[in-house]
Design a protein around this motif. Structure first.
Motif, PDB file in Angstrom:
ATOM      1  N   ARG A 171       0.266  -1.063   0.321  1.00 41.96           N
ATOM      2  CA  ARG A 171      -0.578   0.297  -0.275  1.00 41.96           C
ATOM      3  C   ARG A 171       1.005   1.504   0.182  1.00 41.96           C
ATOM      4  NH1 ARG A 171      -4.592  -2.234   4.258  1.00 41.96           N
ATOM      5  NH2 ARG A 171      -5.514  -3.459   2.930  1.00 41.96           N
ATOM      6  N   SER A 212      -4.832  -2.856  -7.488  1.00 47.68           N
ATOM      7  CA  SER A 212      -5.229  -3.208  -6.094  1.00 47.68           C
ATOM      8  C   SER A 212      -4.244  -4.541  -5.776  1.00 47.68           C
ATOM      9  CB  SER A 212      -6.830  -3.176  -6.148  1.00 47.68           C
ATOM     10  OG  SER A 212      -6.991  -3.869  -7.557  1.00 47.68           O
ATOM     11  N   ARG A 265       0.724  -4.824  -6.539  1.00 50.38           N
ATOM     12  CA  ARG A 265       1.287  -3.707  -5.641  1.00 50.38           C
ATOM     13  C   ARG A 265       2.099  -3.745  -5.637  1.00 50.38           C
ATOM     14  NH1 ARG A 265      -3.652  -2.223  -1.769  1.00 50.38           N
ATOM     15  NH2 ARG A 265      -4.705  -0.842  -3.086  1.00 50.38           N
TER      16      ARG A 265
END
Length: 103
Positions: free
Chosen positions: A7, A18, A23
């Motif tokens: 994140r 996502s 990621r």
């Protein structure tokens, strides 16, 4: 750690991916990280997720409350070794995050 790191990388790069794996891959490309390094992080993340899912399944079957607490002695020797490897990858990822973001 893997989820949070993915994140943070996504936020830092403005990435739109996502999911933790996507990621981490996007971060690898954006930061020009070694593919082998990123693949090792992903393998570590996926192994820990697999262990958690197996644990949760056994807890459901036994009608116990779900928990992420696991006695490593309940794992096979192979799984314990793989878990140690996954934790080493988490530590390496944490070190990479520290070098990029100066935590």
């Amino acid at each position: 750690l893997f989820v949070d790191a993915a994140r943070i990388f996504a936020l830092a790069t403005g990435g739109e991916a996502s999911g933790t794996v996507a990621r981490l891959r996007a971060a690898g490309e954006a930061w020009r990280l070694s593919k082998d390094e990123v693949d090792a992080w992903i393998e570590g993340f996926l192994f820990i997720q697999q262990v958690r899912l197996r644990l949760h399944q056994s807890q459901l079957v036994a009608s116990r409350a779900l928990s992420n607490r696991l006695d490593p002695e309940e794992l096979s020797v192979v799984d314990r070794q793989a878990l140690k490897t996954a934790f080493r990858q988490a530590k390496r990822l944490q070190g990479k995050m520290e070098s990029f973001f100066q935590f």
